[in-house]
Structures are given as C-alpha cells and as structure tokens.
Scaffold this motif. Sequence first.
Motif, PDB file in Angstrom:
ATOM      1  N   UNK A 183     -36.056 -63.936   0.353  1.00 56.96           N
ATOM      2  CA  UNK A 183     -35.797 -65.128   1.168  1.00 56.96           C
ATOM      3  C   UNK A 183     -35.227 -64.762   2.535  1.00 56.96           C
ATOM      4  N   UNK A 184     -34.304 -63.798   2.553  1.00 58.69           N
ATOM      5  CA  UNK A 184     -33.681 -63.407   3.820  1.00 58.69           C
ATOM      6  C   UNK A 184     -34.489 -62.341   4.549  1.00 58.69           C
ATOM      7  N   UNK A 185     -35.443 -61.738   3.847  1.00 59.34           N
ATOM      8  CA  UNK A 185     -36.288 -60.702   4.429  1.00 59.34           C
ATOM      9  C   UNK A 185     -35.464 -59.594   5.094  1.00 59.34           C
ATOM     10  N   UNK A 186     -34.385 -59.203   4.406  1.00 58.62           N
ATOM     11  CA  UNK A 186     -33.510 -58.144   4.917  1.00 58.62           C
ATOM     12  C   UNK A 186     -33.709 -56.897   4.064  1.00 58.62           C
ATOM     13  N   UNK A 187     -33.519 -55.749   4.681  1.00 55.08           N
ATOM     14  CA  UNK A 187     -33.589 -54.497   3.946  1.00 55.08           C
ATOM     15  C   UNK A 187     -32.322 -54.317   3.113  1.00 55.08           C
ATOM     16  N   UNK A 188     -32.502 -54.074   1.827  1.00 56.17           N
ATOM     17  CA  UNK A 188     -31.365 -53.878   0.925  1.00 56.17           C
ATOM     18  C   UNK A 188     -31.280 -52.404   0.515  1.00 56.17           C
ATOM     19  N   UNK A 189     -30.074 -51.863   0.580  1.00 55.27           N
ATOM     20  CA  UNK A 189     -29.825 -50.579  -0.070  1.00 55.27           C
ATOM     21  C   UNK A 189     -28.812 -50.857  -1.165  1.00 55.27           C
ATOM     22  N   UNK A 190     -29.206 -50.601  -2.397  1.00 55.80           N
ATOM     23  CA  UNK A 190     -28.491 -51.087  -3.566  1.00 55.80           C
ATOM     24  C   UNK A 190     -28.058 -49.902  -4.427  1.00 55.80           C
ATOM     25  N   UNK A 191     -26.775 -49.850  -4.728  1.00 57.50           N
ATOM     26  CA  UNK A 191     -26.271 -48.773  -5.574  1.00 57.50           C
ATOM     27  C   UNK A 191     -26.010 -49.280  -6.974  1.00 57.50           C
ATOM     28  N   UNK A 192     -26.408 -48.517  -7.931  1.00 63.67           N
ATOM     29  CA  UNK A 192     -26.093 -48.902  -9.306  1.00 63.67           C
ATOM     30  C   UNK A 192     -26.132 -47.684 -10.218  1.00 63.67           C
ATOM     31  N   UNK A 193     -25.432 -47.782 -11.361  1.00 64.27           N
ATOM     32  CA  UNK A 193     -25.666 -46.758 -12.380  1.00 64.27           C
ATOM     33  C   UNK A 193     -26.432 -47.377 -13.552  1.00 64.27           C
ATOM     34  N   UNK A 194     -26.884 -48.639 -13.353  1.00 62.41           N
ATOM     35  CA  UNK A 194     -27.623 -49.356 -14.391  1.00 62.41           C
ATOM     36  C   UNK A 194     -29.119 -49.278 -14.086  1.00 62.41           C
ATOM     37  N   UNK A 195     -29.832 -48.517 -14.913  1.00 62.62           N
ATOM     38  CA  UNK A 195     -31.246 -48.278 -14.602  1.00 62.62           C
ATOM     39  C   UNK A 195     -32.068 -49.548 -14.656  1.00 62.62           C
ATOM     40  N   UNK A 196     -31.699 -50.476 -15.516  1.00 61.57           N
ATOM     41  CA  UNK A 196     -32.489 -51.689 -15.624  1.00 61.57           C
ATOM     42  C   UNK A 196     -32.390 -52.511 -14.330  1.00 61.57           C
ATOM     43  N   UNK A 197     -31.184 -52.570 -13.739  1.00 60.97           N
ATOM     44  CA  UNK A 197     -31.045 -53.242 -12.434  1.00 60.97           C
ATOM     45  C   UNK A 197     -31.976 -52.602 -11.415  1.00 60.97           C
ATOM     46  N   UNK A 198     -31.938 -51.298 -11.349  1.00 60.67           N
ATOM     47  CA  UNK A 198     -32.750 -50.592 -10.356  1.00 60.67           C
ATOM     48  C   UNK A 198     -34.240 -50.813 -10.614  1.00 60.67           C
ATOM     49  N   UNK A 199     -34.650 -50.716 -11.877  1.00 62.47           N
ATOM     50  CA  UNK A 199     -36.079 -50.835 -12.199  1.00 62.47           C
ATOM     51  C   UNK A 199     -36.597 -52.231 -11.899  1.00 62.47           C
ATOM     52  N   UNK A 200     -35.816 -53.247 -12.211  1.00 60.56           N
ATOM     53  CA  UNK A 200     -36.278 -54.623 -12.043  1.00 60.56           C
ATOM     54  C   UNK A 200     -36.400 -54.999 -10.563  1.00 60.56           C
ATOM     55  N   UNK A 201     -35.437 -54.568  -9.750  1.00 63.16           N
ATOM     56  CA  UNK A 201     -35.365 -55.109  -8.392  1.00 63.16           C
ATOM     57  C   UNK A 201     -36.030 -54.274  -7.307  1.00 63.16           C
ATOM     58  N   UNK A 202     -36.150 -52.972  -7.512  1.00 67.50           N
ATOM     59  CA  UNK A 202     -36.404 -52.093  -6.374  1.00 67.50           C
ATOM     60  C   UNK A 202     -37.864 -51.886  -6.037  1.00 67.50           C
ATOM     61  N   UNK A 203     -38.133 -51.696  -4.753  1.00 69.73           N
ATOM     62  CA  UNK A 203     -39.430 -51.176  -4.328  1.00 69.73           C
ATOM     63  C   UNK A 203     -39.451 -49.665  -4.514  1.00 69.73           C
ATOM     64  N   UNK A 204     -38.331 -49.027  -4.146  1.00 70.32           N
ATOM     65  CA  UNK A 204     -38.191 -47.575  -4.296  1.00 70.32           C
ATOM     66  C   UNK A 204     -36.815 -47.285  -4.888  1.00 70.32           C
ATOM     67  N   UNK A 205     -36.771 -46.269  -5.741  1.00 72.42           N
ATOM     68  CA  UNK A 205     -35.504 -45.873  -6.352  1.00 72.42           C
ATOM     69  C   UNK A 205     -35.293 -44.382  -6.109  1.00 72.42           C
ATOM     70  N   UNK A 206     -34.082 -44.019  -5.693  1.00 80.07           N
ATOM     71  CA  UNK A 206     -33.721 -42.607  -5.633  1.00 80.07           C
ATOM     72  C   UNK A 206     -32.825 -42.321  -6.822  1.00 80.07           C
ATOM     73  N   UNK A 207     -33.198 -41.341  -7.631  1.00 81.72           N
ATOM     74  CA  UNK A 207     -32.327 -40.937  -8.733  1.00 81.72           C
ATOM     75  C   UNK A 207     -31.451 -39.807  -8.225  1.00 81.72           C
TER      76      UNK A 207
END
Length: 363
Positions: A183-207
């Motif tokens: 909706x905001x069309x903003x670039x997100x950089x998202x930190x998590x240690x929860x893989x499901x959060x990362x898998x569901x939301x991300x275009x790209x994930x860095x492990x």
Amino acid sequence: MTPDLECADLVKRFGDTTAVDNVSFSVPPGSFFSILGPSGCGKTTIMRMIAGFLDPTSGDIRIKGGSVLDTPPNKRPVNMVFQHLALFPMMTIADNIGYGLRRQKMPKDQIARKVDEALDRIGLPGIGGRKVDELSGGQKQRVAIARCMVLEPDVLLLDEPLGALDLKLREHMKVELKALQAAFDTTFVYITHDQSEALVMSDQIAVMNAGRFEQVGTGQDLYYRPDTPFVAGFIGEANRWKGRIERAEGSALEMRTETGLAMRATATGTLSPGDTAEIFVRPESIRLAATAEALSAFDNQLQGTVTSILFNGAASRVLVQDSVGETLEVTLPQSGEFANLKRGDTLHIGWGAAQATCFAVAA
Ligand SMILES: Nc1ncnc2c1ncn2[C@@H]1O[C@H](COP(=O)(O)OP(=O)(O)OP(=O)(O)O)[C@@H](O)[C@H]1O
Ligand SMILES: [Mg+2]
C-alpha cells in the motif's frame, strides 16, 4: 534501476568481535528484503549502521545511489521500527503519527490530512483521538509503522517488529505487513529470526550466520536450493545423515552413512568418492507406504517402526525408527490414508535422490 539501498563490503568490529563480516547486498525499489538469522549473528548491527546510529568499521552504505556515511541519522531517508515499539503513551494516536511531521514544521492542516490518510491505510480510520493504551498490541504495531510511513522514507527498517506479539497476532500481522508494504510502496528491510515471517513476506531473504550472509534468494531458492548446510538446516526441517561418498557421477551421488546405510543423493558443489558429506532430506519429501512395492520407484527406501505420532493439524508428523536405530521425521499425508497409524506399526518409507541434498562437510 538504481537500488534503494546498497551495502558494499560492510564490516563492523567491536574490539575482537567481528559482528558484521564483509556483507554486501542491494535492495531494489519497492521490495521487501529480509535478513534472517539466529540470535547474535549481527542483524541489528547492520540495521543500526544503515540508520546511522553506528559507524561501519569499513565498507559503504548507499541510498538511492548516494553514500550516506557522512549523513547524520536524522537526515538519512530511512526510518526504523523497533522490536519494542516506542509510542508516546501520553499522546493521542494522531499526535503520535504526526510527531515527525511536527518536527519538520509541516503546517497543521497538512499534518492532519497526512495522519488521516495513514490511519486509513493501516485500516484504523477515525481512531486518531484515542490514547495509546486503548489499542490492542497489533493496532499499536500498525500505528508505529504508520508513524514512520508518514515521513515517506526511501527505506523502512524493521527490527523484529512482531517480536512482542503473541503467536496468533503475529500470524495475522505477517499478512498485514505485507499488504501495508504494498500500500505504501516503500522498500522494507525486515529483520527476524522467525523463518516463517521471512518466507511469507519477503521478495528476497538473506540468511545470516556469524556476521556473514550465507545465501541471498527468494524463499523458494532457500527452501529448495540451499547453498550451504547452514541454510539447509536453518530453513525448514530436515533429516540429516553424515557419511562418506562412495560413488559420484556428476551431481548423482551414493553415500554410505556412518551407520552403514547406502543412500542416493544430489550434490551441491563438487563431491568425490572418499569425501565426508552430509545429506539433508525434508520430512515432506518422504513418502509413506504399507508395502515396499508401493515405493519401488524411489531411489531410497527403508523399513521402519512408528515410534511417535506428532499430531499438529495439517503439519502432523510421524517419527519412524529405521533398521539401524535412527529416527526419521516424516510428514503425515493429509489423504486420511494413515489416519489410524499408531505406535509400533511397521511402515515403508521412500524418497528420491533429487530430494536428498548433499554437501561436503569438514571431516
Ligand atoms: N555495542 C556493542 N559492543 C560490543 N559488542 C556488540 C555491540 N553490539 C553488538 N555487539 C555484538 O555483536 C554481535 C551481533 O549483535 P547483534 O545485536 O547485531 O545481533 P542480532 O543478530 O541482532 O541478535 P538478536 O537476534 O539476538 O537481536 C553480538 O555478538 C553482540 O554481542
Ligand atoms: Mg537484534
């Protein structure tokens, strides 16, 4: 297109500790980029350098193509949402969201309009007059994000923003955050240690592991084509066997496990006879059958005994002990065919070499 954010050869040392060890990545405009890794691997340190709260030991950080190393934190086109969100409890929701705009000396009517727009976007129209403690945890989280979004940052940094929420709310917010980002069309950089959060939301994930990026890719890349044993073990579940390679033809391998089983697998990287290696097989890649004949098409077959049934709805598993005493985790199919399975039952299991990923490991 110029990336919104680029980190080049980023290093941060604290005394003898190298918290961030030569990390490079770039994030295209409007995308959702996650950094996923265990506690202490250096995730927050990267974010603090991007936000400007911490100077890199070496390397560069560029936003929209320009280096921001000499730009103070309050002048960088980035905002950060913290794990323990810090809304001002004495202010109304509207005043919280408008806080940064007031500091920018934006005219009052313009602020009011922006705040209303933001409340609409986060799906909470008309709550501007309420106090912070009149909102649920998930609503507060959305307000914290709106407060950053009204500033229209080029990049929004989110450091485990869902960490303080309960499981059900986290599940819900995963979907909401992804929608908010669109909706905001903003670039997100998202930190998590929860893989499901990362898998569901991300275009790209860095492990990330021990200060380094092990692999950057889509969720599918990391899940189905892990580059390293760390990624294979960290994303999803896996049955693992160590052993020695006996035959290798291209990427087709045969390994003898430490417990004496012969297994066929597919090499990631180059492996030769005599090498020490480890095979990873996901529980959902293993088929169950009542008879060995039903599995004759599979490269790997074992017979075993059910030792435990781990009921978890659609994610139910069964633990099977093989002839050499190892326990394998196998996903229970949803067909109902094995609904009456019980402890002590004998089963046949099978999987393809293509589903068995093999890596070289230090002997
Ligand atoms: N100011 C500091 N001084 C010394 N060491 C630090 C400092 N900040 C972080 N570290 C160390 O750097 C490493 C990385 O810390 P960081 O906070 O980046 O980890 P993280 O991946 O965010 O972990 P978590 O998931 O637990 O938040 C850790 O070993 C930590 O102890
Ligand atoms: Mg952290």
